[in-house]
Design a protein around this motif. Sequence first.
Motif, PDB file in Angstrom:
ATOM      1  N   ARG A   1       0.827  -1.197   0.000  1.00 15.22           N
ATOM      2  CA  ARG A   1       0.000   0.000   0.000  1.00 15.22           C
ATOM      3  C   ARG A   1       0.869   1.258   0.000  1.00 15.22           C
ATOM      4  NH1 ARG A   1      -4.128  -1.379   4.832  1.00 15.22           N
ATOM      5  NH2 ARG A   1      -5.650  -0.179   3.634  1.00 15.22           N
ATOM      6  N   GLN A   2       0.247   2.368  -0.406  1.00 17.41           N
ATOM      7  CA  GLN A   2       0.988   3.626  -0.493  1.00 17.41           C
ATOM      8  C   GLN A   2       0.359   4.674   0.416  1.00 17.41           C
ATOM      9  OE1 GLN A   2       1.221   5.475  -4.356  1.00 17.41           O
ATOM     10  NE2 GLN A   2       2.918   6.772  -3.755  1.00 17.41           N
ATOM     11  N   ARG A   3       1.210   5.333   1.182  1.00 18.44           N
ATOM     12  CA  ARG A   3       0.778   6.441   2.032  1.00 18.44           C
ATOM     13  C   ARG A   3       1.025   7.756   1.290  1.00 18.44           C
ATOM     14  NH1 ARG A   3      -1.996   6.053   6.648  1.00 18.44           N
ATOM     15  NH2 ARG A   3      -0.523   4.502   7.461  1.00 18.44           N
ATOM     16  N   LEU A   4      -0.014   8.555   1.098  1.00 18.63           N
ATOM     17  CA  LEU A   4       0.119   9.833   0.413  1.00 18.63           C
ATOM     18  C   LEU A   4       0.700  10.888   1.352  1.00 18.63           C
ATOM     19  CD1 LEU A   4      -3.330   9.849  -1.420  1.00 18.63           C
ATOM     20  CD2 LEU A   4      -1.103   9.333  -2.415  1.00 18.63           C
ATOM     21  N   PRO A   5       1.263  11.964   0.804  1.00 14.92           N
ATOM     22  CA  PRO A   5       1.809  13.024   1.667  1.00 14.92           C
ATOM     23  C   PRO A   5       0.781  13.606   2.629  1.00 14.92           C
ATOM     24  CG  PRO A   5       2.601  13.287  -0.565  1.00 14.92           C
ATOM     25  CD  PRO A   5       1.567  12.203  -0.612  1.00 14.92           C
ATOM     26  N   SER A   6      -0.515  13.525   2.277  1.00  7.28           N
ATOM     27  CA  SER A   6      -1.562  14.021   3.165  1.00  7.28           C
ATOM     28  C   SER A   6      -1.745  13.132   4.388  1.00  7.28           C
ATOM     29  CB  SER A   6      -2.892  14.101   2.407  1.00  7.28           C
ATOM     30  OG  SER A   6      -3.327  12.799   2.015  1.00  7.28           O
ATOM     31  N   GLY A   7      -1.160  11.932   4.342  1.00  6.03           N
ATOM     32  CA  GLY A   7      -1.331  10.974   5.432  1.00  6.03           C
ATOM     33  C   GLY A   7      -2.321   9.870   5.108  1.00  6.03           C
ATOM     34  N   LYS A   8      -3.134  10.078   4.082  1.00  3.43           N
ATOM     35  CA  LYS A   8      -4.115   9.069   3.700  1.00  3.43           C
ATOM     36  C   LYS A   8      -3.470   7.962   2.871  1.00  3.43           C
ATOM     37  CE  LYS A   8      -8.046  12.262   3.525  1.00  3.43           C
ATOM     38  NZ  LYS A   8      -9.117  12.823   2.658  1.00  3.43           N
ATOM     39  N   ARG A   9      -4.061   6.770   2.917  1.00  2.00           N
ATOM     40  CA  ARG A   9      -3.614   5.693   2.034  1.00  2.00           C
ATOM     41  C   ARG A   9      -4.267   5.871   0.667  1.00  2.00           C
ATOM     42  NH1 ARG A   9      -4.153   1.777   6.495  1.00  2.00           N
ATOM     43  NH2 ARG A   9      -2.082   1.129   7.165  1.00  2.00           N
TER      44      ARG A   9
END
Length: 299
Positions: free
Chosen positions: A194-202
């Motif tokens: 999975r990838q974590r976005l810079p906003s903190g969301k996956r």
Amino acid sequence: MMRPSLNDLAAFTAVASHLSFRRAADVMGVSRSALSHTIIGLEGKLGVRLFNRTTRSVSLTQAGARMLAQLRPVLRDLDQALDTLSEERGTPTGTLRINANKGGARILLRDVVPPFLERYPDVELDLVSEGRLVDVVEQGFDAGVRLMETIPQDMVAVRFGADVRFIAVAAPSYLEGRSRPTTPDDLHVHCCIRQRLPSGKRYRWEFSRRGAELAVDAPGNLTLDDNDLLVEAAADGHGIAYVPDHFAQAYLESGQLVTVLDDWCPPTPGLALYYPANRHVPASLRAFIDILKQVKRTR
């Protein structure tokens, strides 16, 4: 009440826009201590506190918020007036601030920045690369660079670069002995990286085929925040990753990775430079766009 200087007001606007003395100081090219001293002096001149400060955060007081709302159009008009003088002078001057993701910044640095700086040596180009999508107006940028599909509709967008295709990839060793996914729903029985976005969301994996669109909250016990790391983890057999195709190209050519769900991964419009439609376009930004279009035509 002592009248604040233009430098005082510019310092206030920078801190208010970034809500960070460190970032505002970097943008203005001064030290944090000098900027803090300027703001303390400004508050003393006005006789009112403009910021709430703690060791971890900076926020505007009600008085500061009102002042910012009134100052922004005034400073914008001032910038426009100075830009008009720059046009009469015959060549752009000043600072051009562009916020871009790393992929976009690399393309600009390779293809656009060299001829721009050579042609317009009086312009200081401030190219900030970061992963998160920011409000370019609020953060004091003249323009931004992001994927077309993420650009707000009230912006003018100038496309450049090739289309982008997000692909699902896995190592042959991972797929050995497992059923190969044929639809996005099949991912629920696989290990996904999975990838974590810079906003903190996956990041939810987005697929499309013949008009049907699916967004999948991919399951998995490994989450990373960098496309290069995602590709490396997939090549090491940790599961299926979903990344822009150029990140995985070398691994695909070497056979370390293979694609799955190809028919669910069509290309999408690539990068674009964007700027507000309802604001004066600085001469330096118009010049940058002209070179961007020239480069695009020759490729």
